[in-house]
Design an enzyme around this catalytic site. Structure first.
Site, PDB file in Angstrom:
ATOM      1  N   GLU A   1       0.840  -1.193   0.000  1.00  0.00           N
ATOM      2  CA  GLU A   1       0.000   0.000   0.000  1.00  0.00           C
ATOM      3  C   GLU A   1       0.877   1.245   0.000  1.00  0.00           C
ATOM      4  O   GLU A   1       1.927   1.279   0.649  1.00  0.00           O
ATOM      5  CB  GLU A   1      -0.906  -0.010   1.227  1.00  0.00           C
ATOM      6  CG  GLU A   1      -1.972   1.063   1.250  1.00  0.00           C
ATOM      7  CD  GLU A   1      -2.959   0.873   2.397  1.00  0.00           C
ATOM      8  OE1 GLU A   1      -3.385   1.891   2.966  1.00  0.00           O
ATOM      9  OE2 GLU A   1      -3.297  -0.288   2.726  1.00  0.00           O
TER      10      GLU A   1
ATOM     11  N   ASP B   1       0.179   5.386   0.557  1.00  0.00           N
ATOM     12  CA  ASP B   1      -0.927   6.202   1.066  1.00  0.00           C
ATOM     13  C   ASP B   1      -0.700   7.699   0.992  1.00  0.00           C
ATOM     14  O   ASP B   1       0.358   8.203   1.399  1.00  0.00           O
ATOM     15  CB  ASP B   1      -1.166   5.900   2.554  1.00  0.00           C
ATOM     16  CG  ASP B   1      -1.765   4.536   2.793  1.00  0.00           C
ATOM     17  OD1 ASP B   1      -2.289   3.945   1.853  1.00  0.00           O
ATOM     18  OD2 ASP B   1      -1.696   4.067   3.949  1.00  0.00           O
TER      19      ASP B   1
ATOM     20  N   GLU C   1      -3.217  10.388   2.887  1.00  0.00           N
ATOM     21  CA  GLU C   1      -4.412  10.587   3.696  1.00  0.00           C
ATOM     22  C   GLU C   1      -4.410  12.028   4.197  1.00  0.00           C
ATOM     23  O   GLU C   1      -3.391  12.515   4.692  1.00  0.00           O
ATOM     24  CB  GLU C   1      -4.463   9.617   4.883  1.00  0.00           C
ATOM     25  CG  GLU C   1      -4.591   8.165   4.475  1.00  0.00           C
ATOM     26  CD  GLU C   1      -4.752   7.237   5.669  1.00  0.00           C
ATOM     27  OE1 GLU C   1      -5.375   6.176   5.512  1.00  0.00           O
ATOM     28  OE2 GLU C   1      -4.257   7.582   6.765  1.00  0.00           O
TER      29      GLU C   1
END
Length: 280
Positions: free
Chosen positions: A101, A103, A105
């Site tokens: 993953e 990311d 955010e």
């Protein structure tokens, strides 16, 4: 005559918002709405997307295609005003308990306080490589471009073309001394975006809760772009050619000096015995 690899790399890295507009994606063709029902809306004949959060649910989308090494861009305008407790996401992820993953955010905050941009890298299900930043602009007033350039050699996080983080593949070097160190290199990943309530942790560690009188909360997306990069394994020569140019390196250091607010490598409370090997 073949184009040198480093020139191809720079073309990917320096892609601007104006250039992205010429390669405008269509959300109908590129994504599925995976949760939240009609809280996710595709508008303008597929050119824009709105994600909405209310007190009952948020929503999310997932790309129809997966990528193994790519340059991924999305233009996002974040939730305006009091966005406390909300989290807007843009990330790549594979499936399963040992997933990879990458990311972005965006952690909401009280009106007038800055958003926190939270980045992380997971490999083989292991993450805990967080770095956080303030932004040098108000991300709610207009669209800004958030990019991931993922190659076998490194991952570069960029904002409006400015690199903010580089995560290098040091698996050959560090795999012998840390069995928990991995680099995302073998699992194709889909592209995801979502808007959801995380007021148990998102704003000041959960001390400030979502103000539902301000709902619904809306984040807007446009100009998604995905371009495949190399699909080979780690290559030292290619890694050297992919190194940031001096002006890009200066910009990276400027961002990190002035706007980075958390780096797991410097968290002595979390790592009292010393930082993970990749930090050294």
């Amino acid at each position: 005559m073949d184009t040198p690899l480093h020139l191809i790399f720079l073309l990917f890295l320096l892609a601007s918002s104006a250039a992205l507009a010429l390669v405008s994606a269509n959300f109908y063709n590129d994504f599925d709405i995976t949760w939240g029902n009609d809280r996710a809306k595709i508008l303008d004949n597929g050119q824009q997307l709105q994600l909405t959060l209310d007190r009952f649910s948020g929503c999310g989308i997932q790309s129809k295609q997966e990528y193994l090494f790519a340059k991924i861009d999305m233009q996002i305008k974040l939730v305006p005003g009091n966005s406390t407790g909300t989290v807007t996401t843009f990330y790549l992820s594979s499936q399963g308990p040992k997933h990879d993953e990458i990311d972005f955010e965006f952690l909401g905050n009280l009106s007038g306080d800055p958003y926190i941009l939270h980045t992380n890298v997971f490999a083989q299900g292991l993450g805990n490589r967080e770095q956080q930043f303030y932004l040098w602009f108000n991300p709610t007033l207009d669209f800004h471009t958030y990019s991931v350039l993922w190659t076998p050699n490194q991952i570069i996080f960029s904002v409006d073309g400015s690199p903010i983080r580089v995560f290098k593949n040091r698996e050959t070097e560090l795999g012998k001394v840390d069995s928990n160190y991995h680099y995302p290199k073998s699992q194709a990943m889909g592209v995801y975006s979502s808007l959801w309530n995380a007021d148990d942790w998102a704003t000041r560690g959960g001390l400030v809760k979502t103000d539902w009188t301000k709902a619904p909360f809306v984040a807007s997306f446009r100009n998604f772009n995905a371009a495949a990069t190399a699909t080979s394994s780690f290559d030292a020569a290619a890694a050297e050619e992919e190194a940031l140019e001096s002006n890009q390196e200066q910009r990276l250091q400027w961002v990190r000096k002035n706007y980075m607010i958390y780096d797991y490598c410097g968290d002595t409370k979390r790592f009292p015995q010393g930082p993970p090997p990749e930090c050294k």
